[in-house]
Structure formats: C-alpha cells, structure tokens
Design an enzyme around this catalytic site. Structure first.
Site, PDB file in Angstrom:
ATOM      1  N   GLY A  53      39.221  37.575  44.877  1.00  0.00           N
ATOM      2  CA  GLY A  53      40.111  37.278  43.749  1.00  0.00           C
ATOM      3  C   GLY A  53      39.934  38.348  42.679  1.00  0.00           C
ATOM      4  O   GLY A  53      40.902  38.932  42.186  1.00  0.00           O
ATOM      5  N   HIS A  54      38.658  38.635  42.334  1.00  0.00           N
ATOM      6  CA  HIS A  54      38.389  39.700  41.366  1.00  0.00           C
ATOM      7  C   HIS A  54      38.899  41.038  41.909  1.00  0.00           C
ATOM      8  O   HIS A  54      39.499  41.840  41.182  1.00  0.00           O
ATOM      9  CB  HIS A  54      36.882  39.837  41.115  1.00  0.00           C
ATOM     10  CG  HIS A  54      36.229  38.626  40.509  1.00  0.00           C
ATOM     11  ND1 HIS A  54      35.343  37.836  41.202  1.00  0.00           N
ATOM     12  CD2 HIS A  54      36.317  38.090  39.267  1.00  0.00           C
ATOM     13  CE1 HIS A  54      34.906  36.869  40.417  1.00  0.00           C
ATOM     14  NE2 HIS A  54      35.486  36.990  39.233  1.00  0.00           N
ATOM     15  N   GLN A  78      30.735  31.185  25.788  1.00  0.00           N
ATOM     16  CA  GLN A  78      31.853  30.381  26.285  1.00  0.00           C
ATOM     17  C   GLN A  78      31.401  29.191  27.123  1.00  0.00           C
ATOM     18  O   GLN A  78      32.216  28.456  27.659  1.00  0.00           O
ATOM     19  CB  GLN A  78      32.853  31.241  27.049  1.00  0.00           C
ATOM     20  CG  GLN A  78      32.384  31.762  28.392  1.00  0.00           C
ATOM     21  CD  GLN A  78      33.373  32.767  28.961  1.00  0.00           C
ATOM     22  OE1 GLN A  78      33.557  33.844  28.427  1.00  0.00           O
ATOM     23  NE2 GLN A  78      34.025  32.404  30.065  1.00  0.00           N
ATOM     24  N   GLY A 166      43.433  36.725  35.773  1.00  0.00           N
ATOM     25  CA  GLY A 166      43.979  35.927  36.870  1.00  0.00           C
ATOM     26  C   GLY A 166      44.695  34.686  36.373  1.00  0.00           C
ATOM     27  O   GLY A 166      44.265  34.052  35.396  1.00  0.00           O
ATOM     28  N   LYS A 168      44.503  32.143  37.909  1.00  0.00           N
ATOM     29  CA  LYS A 168      43.528  31.093  38.244  1.00  0.00           C
ATOM     30  C   LYS A 168      43.101  30.371  36.958  1.00  0.00           C
ATOM     31  O   LYS A 168      42.945  29.157  36.943  1.00  0.00           O
ATOM     32  CB  LYS A 168      42.341  31.753  38.943  1.00  0.00           C
ATOM     33  CG  LYS A 168      41.064  30.983  38.941  1.00  0.00           C
ATOM     34  CD  LYS A 168      41.029  30.047  40.105  1.00  0.00           C
ATOM     35  CE  LYS A 168      39.734  29.292  40.272  1.00  0.00           C
ATOM     36  NZ  LYS A 168      38.766  29.333  39.227  1.00  0.00           N
ATOM     37  N   SER A 205      33.835  32.058  41.874  1.00  0.00           N
ATOM     38  CA  SER A 205      32.393  32.303  42.011  1.00  0.00           C
ATOM     39  C   SER A 205      31.669  30.978  42.223  1.00  0.00           C
ATOM     40  O   SER A 205      30.628  30.911  42.869  1.00  0.00           O
ATOM     41  CB  SER A 205      31.852  32.979  40.756  1.00  0.00           C
ATOM     42  OG  SER A 205      32.625  34.116  40.455  1.00  0.00           O
ATOM     43  N   ARG A 206      32.231  29.911  41.675  1.00  0.00           N
ATOM     44  CA  ARG A 206      31.594  28.591  41.800  1.00  0.00           C
ATOM     45  C   ARG A 206      31.652  28.046  43.226  1.00  0.00           C
ATOM     46  O   ARG A 206      30.874  27.158  43.575  1.00  0.00           O
ATOM     47  CB  ARG A 206      32.258  27.586  40.860  1.00  0.00           C
ATOM     48  CG  ARG A 206      31.973  27.838  39.404  1.00  0.00           C
ATOM     49  CD  ARG A 206      32.900  27.003  38.536  1.00  0.00           C
ATOM     50  NE  ARG A 206      32.935  27.518  37.184  1.00  0.00           N
ATOM     51  CZ  ARG A 206      32.192  27.063  36.182  1.00  0.00           C
ATOM     52  NH1 ARG A 206      31.398  26.045  36.372  1.00  0.00           N
ATOM     53  NH2 ARG A 206      32.269  27.599  34.983  1.00  0.00           N
TER      54      ARG A 206
HETATM   55  P1  AMP Z   1      35.512  35.114  36.126  1.00  0.00           P
HETATM   56  O1  AMP Z   1      34.539  36.082  36.687  1.00  0.00           O
HETATM   57  O2  AMP Z   1      35.549  33.806  36.838  1.00  0.00           O
HETATM   58  O3  AMP Z   1      35.438  34.986  34.637  1.00  0.00           O
HETATM   59  O4  AMP Z   1      36.945  35.747  36.422  1.00  0.00           O
HETATM   60  C1  AMP Z   1      37.277  37.042  35.969  1.00  0.00           C
HETATM   61  C2  AMP Z   1      38.761  37.216  36.123  1.00  0.00           C
HETATM   62  O5  AMP Z   1      39.102  37.090  37.483  1.00  0.00           O
HETATM   63  C3  AMP Z   1      39.573  36.160  35.352  1.00  0.00           C
HETATM   64  O6  AMP Z   1      40.711  36.776  34.778  1.00  0.00           O
HETATM   65  C4  AMP Z   1      39.945  35.191  36.429  1.00  0.00           C
HETATM   66  O7  AMP Z   1      41.137  34.476  36.153  1.00  0.00           O
HETATM   67  C5  AMP Z   1      40.143  36.131  37.610  1.00  0.00           C
HETATM   68  N1  AMP Z   1      40.013  35.397  38.863  1.00  0.00           N
HETATM   69  C6  AMP Z   1      38.979  34.616  39.259  1.00  0.00           C
HETATM   70  N2  AMP Z   1      39.245  34.058  40.450  1.00  0.00           N
HETATM   71  C7  AMP Z   1      40.475  34.490  40.800  1.00  0.00           C
HETATM   72  C8  AMP Z   1      41.324  34.252  41.923  1.00  0.00           C
HETATM   73  N3  AMP Z   1      40.963  33.445  42.914  1.00  0.00           N
HETATM   74  N4  AMP Z   1      42.529  34.866  41.970  1.00  0.00           N
HETATM   75  C9  AMP Z   1      42.926  35.682  40.944  1.00  0.00           C
HETATM   76  N5  AMP Z   1      42.170  35.941  39.861  1.00  0.00           N
HETATM   77  C10 AMP Z   1      40.974  35.354  39.791  1.00  0.00           C
END
Ligand code: AMP
Length: 299
Positions: A53-54, A78, A166, A168, A205-206
């Site tokens: 996703g990232h 956060q 994302g 997401k 990530s979860r």
């Molecule tokens: P995080 O590391 O969870 O804070 O996510 C970092 C960025 O990656 C944020 O903009 C999220 O929305 C995006 N992101 C996380 N998971 C996904 C996914 N499955 N598809 C698209 N973007 C994602």
C-alpha cells in the site's frame, strides 16, 4: 489497484548507497542544495512497517516528481493510547530494503521524536472546520491535532511540491487537504487508491499483528462494505448502517466501533440521499483486539 511490479520480489540494489537521513539538518542541507534546480519534490509520509500500500504511493510519487522523499516516523502525538503506540510495528532495516528495491534514489528521513520535535513532543491545536469531529475524531482524542502538527513540521522541512496520502485513511486525507489550503502550506495533496490484499482486506501495518485466522476473517470487512454498497441503491443510509452493525454482531470475534455513511466532502453522516452528492461508507472494527479501518465509495 495494480502497481507495476511486486516490489517485494525484486532483488535488492546493494551497490547503491541510499540516502537515509536522521536529522533535520541533513534534510535541510539536501533540500537547500536542490533549491535552484527547479526539481519537483514528492513526499510520502509513513509510520513505517511498509507494505505494498505504501509502495503504491511511493511509485506514484516517483512517476510524478524528480525527487521522492519518504519519512518513516511513528508519531507519538497522534496516539491517544500508549499501548497502541508501544505495539506499533517498527523495522527500519526492512523499510529501507523495501524502498531500495523500488528505487535506490529515494531519500528516507527517519528522525527520532526528540530530533523532529526538538524536545517539545506536543501537539498544536487545529480547527479543520468540523472534519476532525466526525468518525475517527470521536474515538481518538487529539489524533488529528497530532497528525496536523507532525505534517506541518515535515512540510516545512521538506518543502514538497506534492505529498501523497492513501484513501485508506480517507478522513485524514480530507483533513490534510484542509490543513494545506487553510494554512497556505504550498503543497499539493494527492489522494491515492486503497491497495488491498487478495482477500479484499485493506493493506495495513496493523495486519501483521493479526493471527492467521484473524487475517482470514478480516476479509469479511471489505466483503460487508461491498454488500452495503449494493444495498445502498435500495435503502436509506441508516437502514444500511443498521444492516452492517447486525452483520458484525453475528460474529463474536469482531467488535464494531462505528459504521458511518457520510458525505465525501464534509464527512457528515447522510440524512437524506441526493443524486448530486458523493457518499462513502466508513468503518472501524476490532478483531484480535487490533483496530482496523476501511472505506469505499458508494456512488
Ligand atoms: P501509515 O504508515 O499507516 O501512517 O500510512 C502512510 C500512508 O500510507 C497514509 O497516507 C496511508 O493512508 C497510506 N496507506 C496505508 N495503507 C494503505 C493502503 N492499503 N493503500 C493505500 N494507501 C495506504
């Protein structure tokens, strides 16, 4: 959504020395050196434990900019729950390897909290014109103040042309758009489609913290949202929300925190449907005590 390659399967480019910065000064010096070159900077903020996703955001940034910077930082301000912050997966070496396989010219910025916040690890207070009070805002006190604070810090250091987020975290995406426009931060905020596992489960990530059974069962979340989308053609928003709640109450492994059918722009719950408005369905649900979120467009 498809990306061009399965980045996890590519060989690594060990012969390239990647730029991995840990200090604000290193970033400042690097950005200053690019200032007169008219190069565009794409920025992808992450909390690490990177997955495809990232990677899809990073690939879009590479395609659209001369330079791409990825931050890896688990932002303490956060989190409203100390144990969630503690348990958040961290593995910078794996993150660097994944990024290196996408493109070794990408710059990584992975500061400590003390370094980034300069000893003042605290949130500013923001008004995002009400967006912050809906959904996640009701259950995660101070969450969006923390997001706004850390992004303002990163944006001011990195001075990106474009920043990638994302769908997401759709509420976050709308709030970041508001942050950038309301406070004139001079960055284009670009939303990217949700990247899903084959089962339909939104990558997160979860997900790594789910048991193998939990991960299989979690596919139910997206399946239910897709059925809700069909039902939304026939029934009111509140009836569809009721139906979703009932579906989740049938399994004792799930604990539904909220389901909300909301206007895409205002994020306010839908009272009466209108053909002129865009709607999405949003959900937060616990499985194996892990909190997962997802959303899809309804029209
Ligand atoms: P995080 O590391 O969870 O804070 O996510 C970092 C960025 O990656 C944020 O903009 C999220 O929305 C995006 N992101 C996380 N998971 C996904 C996914 N499955 N598809 C698209 N973007 C994602």
């Amino acid at each position: 959504m498809q990306i061009s390659s399965n980045v996890l399967d590519l060989p690594s480019f060990n012969f390239y020395q990647m730029k991995v910065f840990n200090t604000r000064k290193e970033v400042f010096t690097f950005i200053n050196a690019t200032k007169n070159s008219n190069k565009t900077i794409g920025y992808v903020p992450t909390m690490g434990a990177l997955h495809q996703g990232h990677a899809s955001l990073v690939e879009q940034s590479i395609a659209e900019n001369n330079i791409t910077i990825v931050s890896v930082f688990v932002n303490p301000t956060q989190f409203d729950n100390a144990s969630d912050l503690d348990k958040y997966p961290r593995n910078l070496d794996e993150d660097i390897n994944l990024i290196k396989k996408i493109n070794p010219s990408i710059v990584i910025f992975a500061p400590t909290a003390k370094e980034l916040y300069q000893n003042n690890v605290a949130s500013k207070k923001y008004s995002f014109d009400g967006l912050e009070h809906e959904m996640e805002g009701k259950y995660r006190a101070g969450h969006f103040d923390g997001v706004g604070t850390v992004l303002e810090l990163f944006f001011s250091l990195i001075t990106p042309t474009n920043a990638y987020f994302g769908e997401k975290d759709f509420q976050q995406l709308q709030i970041v758009k508001k942050l950038a426009s309301k406070y004139n931060l001079g960055v284009n905020i670009i939303g990217c489609e949700i990247f899903r596992e084959q089962s339909g489960l939104a990558m997160s990530s979860r997900n790594e913290r789910l048991s193998p059974e939990g991960r299989q069962e979690a596919a139910f979340i997206n399946k239910t949202l897709l059925k809700a989308k069909e039902l939304f053609n026939l029934k009111s928003a509140s009836k569809v929300e009721e139906w979703v709640s009932k579906e989740f109450s049938k399994s004792k492994n799930f604990n539904l925190e909220y389901v909300s059918i909301a206007n895409t722009e205002t994020l306010k719950p839908v009272k009466r449907k209108s053909k002129k408005q865009q709607y999405r369905i949003f959900i937060a649900v616990f499985i194996d005590n892990i909190r997962l979120i997802d959303n899809i467009a309804l029209n």
